[in-house]
Design a protein around this motif. Structure first.
Motif, PDB file in Angstrom:
ATOM      1  N   ASP A 198      -7.824 -45.013   0.506  1.00 11.16           N
ATOM      2  CA  ASP A 198      -7.771 -46.089   1.185  1.00 11.16           C
ATOM      3  C   ASP A 198      -7.284 -47.399   0.507  1.00 11.16           C
ATOM      4  O   ASP A 198      -7.416 -47.413  -0.762  1.00 11.16           O
ATOM      5  N   GLY A 199      -6.528 -48.258   1.417  1.00 10.97           N
ATOM      6  CA  GLY A 199      -6.037 -49.407   0.936  1.00 10.97           C
ATOM      7  C   GLY A 199      -4.570 -49.337  -0.011  1.00 10.97           C
ATOM      8  O   GLY A 199      -4.193 -50.365  -0.518  1.00 10.97           O
ATOM      9  N   VAL A 200      -3.848 -48.131  -0.206  1.00  5.55           N
ATOM     10  CA  VAL A 200      -2.826 -47.961  -0.468  1.00  5.55           C
ATOM     11  C   VAL A 200      -1.690 -47.363   0.152  1.00  5.55           C
ATOM     12  O   VAL A 200      -1.985 -46.419   1.136  1.00  5.55           O
ATOM     13  N   SER A 201      -0.599 -47.813   0.639  1.00  3.88           N
ATOM     14  CA  SER A 201       0.280 -47.373   1.542  1.00  3.88           C
ATOM     15  C   SER A 201       1.721 -46.938   0.535  1.00  3.88           C
ATOM     16  O   SER A 201       2.078 -47.546  -0.604  1.00  3.88           O
ATOM     17  N   CYS A 202       2.398 -45.972   1.268  1.00 10.85           N
ATOM     18  CA  CYS A 202       3.741 -45.372   0.221  1.00 10.85           C
ATOM     19  C   CYS A 202       4.855 -45.212   1.204  1.00 10.85           C
ATOM     20  O   CYS A 202       4.342 -44.666   2.374  1.00 10.85           O
ATOM     21  N   ILE A 203       5.856 -45.438   1.114  1.00  8.46           N
ATOM     22  CA  ILE A 203       7.024 -45.134   1.555  1.00  8.46           C
ATOM     23  C   ILE A 203       8.116 -44.115   0.808  1.00  8.46           C
ATOM     24  O   ILE A 203       8.114 -44.522  -0.485  1.00  8.46           O
ATOM     25  N   SER A 204       8.366 -42.971   1.379  1.00  4.34           N
ATOM     26  CA  SER A 204       9.234 -42.085   0.739  1.00  4.34           C
ATOM     27  C   SER A 204      10.606 -41.658   1.231  1.00  4.34           C
ATOM     28  O   SER A 204      10.766 -41.837   2.483  1.00  4.34           O
ATOM     29  N   ALA A 205      11.487 -41.296   0.533  1.00  2.00           N
ATOM     30  CA  ALA A 205      12.872 -40.727   1.226  1.00  2.00           C
ATOM     31  C   ALA A 205      13.218 -39.512   0.302  1.00  2.00           C
ATOM     32  O   ALA A 205      13.168 -39.511  -0.874  1.00  2.00           O
ATOM     33  N   PRO A 206      13.777 -38.449   1.108  1.00  2.00           N
ATOM     34  CA  PRO A 206      14.273 -37.230   0.205  1.00  2.00           C
ATOM     35  C   PRO A 206      15.438 -37.491  -0.578  1.00  2.00           C
ATOM     36  O   PRO A 206      16.366 -38.371  -0.231  1.00  2.00           O
TER      37      PRO A 206
ATOM     38  N   VAL B 140       9.552 -37.494  10.523  1.00  2.00           N
ATOM     39  CA  VAL B 140      10.210 -37.462   9.195  1.00  2.00           C
ATOM     40  C   VAL B 140      11.652 -36.987   9.050  1.00  2.00           C
ATOM     41  O   VAL B 140      12.531 -37.710   8.805  1.00  2.00           O
ATOM     42  N   ARG B 141      11.876 -35.989   9.764  1.00  2.00           N
ATOM     43  CA  ARG B 141      13.139 -35.434   9.434  1.00  2.00           C
ATOM     44  C   ARG B 141      14.269 -36.097  10.352  1.00  2.00           C
ATOM     45  O   ARG B 141      15.308 -36.685  10.133  1.00  2.00           O
ATOM     46  N   ARG B 142      13.693 -36.665  11.758  1.00  2.00           N
ATOM     47  CA  ARG B 142      14.569 -37.511  12.534  1.00  2.00           C
ATOM     48  C   ARG B 142      14.874 -38.997  12.048  1.00  2.00           C
ATOM     49  O   ARG B 142      16.119 -39.272  11.859  1.00  2.00           O
ATOM     50  N   GLN B 143      14.046 -39.671  11.190  1.00  2.00           N
ATOM     51  CA  GLN B 143      14.218 -40.734  10.690  1.00  2.00           C
ATOM     52  C   GLN B 143      14.434 -40.783   9.518  1.00  2.00           C
ATOM     53  O   GLN B 143      15.253 -42.109   9.024  1.00  2.00           O
ATOM     54  N   GLY B 144      14.342 -39.857   8.617  1.00  2.00           N
ATOM     55  CA  GLY B 144      14.940 -39.665   7.296  1.00  2.00           C
ATOM     56  C   GLY B 144      13.973 -40.356   6.087  1.00  2.00           C
ATOM     57  O   GLY B 144      14.326 -40.633   5.067  1.00  2.00           O
ATOM     58  N   TRP B 145      12.708 -40.675   6.685  1.00  2.21           N
ATOM     59  CA  TRP B 145      11.538 -41.007   5.576  1.00  2.21           C
ATOM     60  C   TRP B 145      10.500 -40.877   6.090  1.00  2.21           C
ATOM     61  O   TRP B 145      10.249 -40.536   7.239  1.00  2.21           O
TER      62      TRP B 145
ATOM     63  N   PRO C 273      10.509 -52.140   7.541  1.00  2.00           N
ATOM     64  CA  PRO C 273      11.774 -51.924   7.836  1.00  2.00           C
ATOM     65  C   PRO C 273      12.660 -52.161   6.492  1.00  2.00           C
ATOM     66  O   PRO C 273      13.531 -51.273   6.160  1.00  2.00           O
ATOM     67  N   GLU C 274      12.497 -53.221   5.918  1.00  2.00           N
ATOM     68  CA  GLU C 274      13.246 -53.586   4.758  1.00  2.00           C
ATOM     69  C   GLU C 274      13.071 -52.669   3.403  1.00  2.00           C
ATOM     70  O   GLU C 274      13.970 -52.371   3.002  1.00  2.00           O
TER      71      GLU C 274
END
Length: 250
Positions: free
Chosen positions: A197-205, A183-188, A232-233
């Motif tokens: 189950d069935g729920v996905s999330c993307i976060s950024a600091p 997470v630290r390397r990629q920034g997210w 990616p988008e």
């Protein structure tokens, strides 16, 4: 340096002095009164008062900014409600993805939602303000932990195996720490159905002016709304929203 003139000349002069010192790092008495075209007598009086109140400190004939300014700056930052500042970035993210967006912060041993902008679609992920999330199974939690000192991470993680929320939850400390390093390397951070189950999330600091993570922004959807080819988008959009909030805080 922008000059502002008011009906209180002493405050105007004081402000000019403080701004000048801030741009130079340290200055002498002569530099202040000559560069700012101030009378020696009034300059001496103002400098003595600023030093007495801790707005400046004097050392070996040079003047530096004092810690009183730092203390007041911290209080000023704290007086901003981050939820208000987050409205525009979260709205951008919601409009760009069509998915629910959240602002979360670290609160003791969990992440907590401070703000939410709901998805405009018919399919929504159930959440609410004040909802607490496990640090190890949510993307928000991963972001809020990843930039902490190692000792603080150890303090917040349980000694035993981490709770398995779903079949994809990371349950060992070693694997989770490897995840935080990524997470630290990629920034997210990504929650691959690890919390529900069935729920996905993307976060950024979200970083403050001292590059400390103080919050995170996320987008959430049921898994078919976050397909692998769209990740990616979505990542770039989440990072953009988090950067927008970071810049408004700085």
């Amino acid at each position: 340096m922008q000059e502002i003139t008011t009906k209180t000349p002493a405050i105007d002069k004081t402000t000019r002095i403080l701004k000048y010192v801030s741009t130079q790092g340290s200055v002498t008495f002569s530099q202040i009164h000559q560069t700012l075209d101030l009378a020696q007598s009034s300059t001496a009086t103002l400098l003595n008062s600023l030093v007495a109140h801790g707005f400046l400190r004097q050392e070996k004939g040079r003047y530096y900014l004092g810690l009183t300014l730092f203390e007041l700056g911290i209080r000023a930052i704290e007086s901003f409600d981050i939820r208000d500042l987050a409205i525009a970035p979260m709205t951008f993210l919601r409009d760009s993805t069509g998915l629910a967006c959240h602002l979360g912060v670290l609160d003791n041993t969990s992440a907590i939602y401070l703000a939410k902008i709901e998805s405009p679609g018919a399919i929504v992920v159930r959440s609410w303000l004040g909802k607490r999330l496990s640090l190890h199974s949510s993307s928000l939690g991963k972001c809020l932990l990843a930039w902490l000192p190692e000792a603080e991470i150890d303090r917040l993680l349980p000694e035993e195996l981490l709770e398995a929320k779903t079949k994809t939850t990371i349950t060992t400390r070693s694997a989770f720490k490897a995840e935080l390093a990524m997470v630290r390397r990629q920034g997210w951070a990504f929650d691959n159905e690890e919390d529900y189950d069935g729920v996905s999330c993307i976060s950024a600091p979200v970083f403050d002016r001292n590059n400390k993570v103080i919050a995170a922004i996320s987008m959430s959807g049921v898994s078919f709304q976050v397909p692998e080819e769209k990740i990616p988008e979505f990542v770039e959009l989440v990072k953009t929203a988090a950067n927008m909030l970071s810049e408004s805080i700085r």
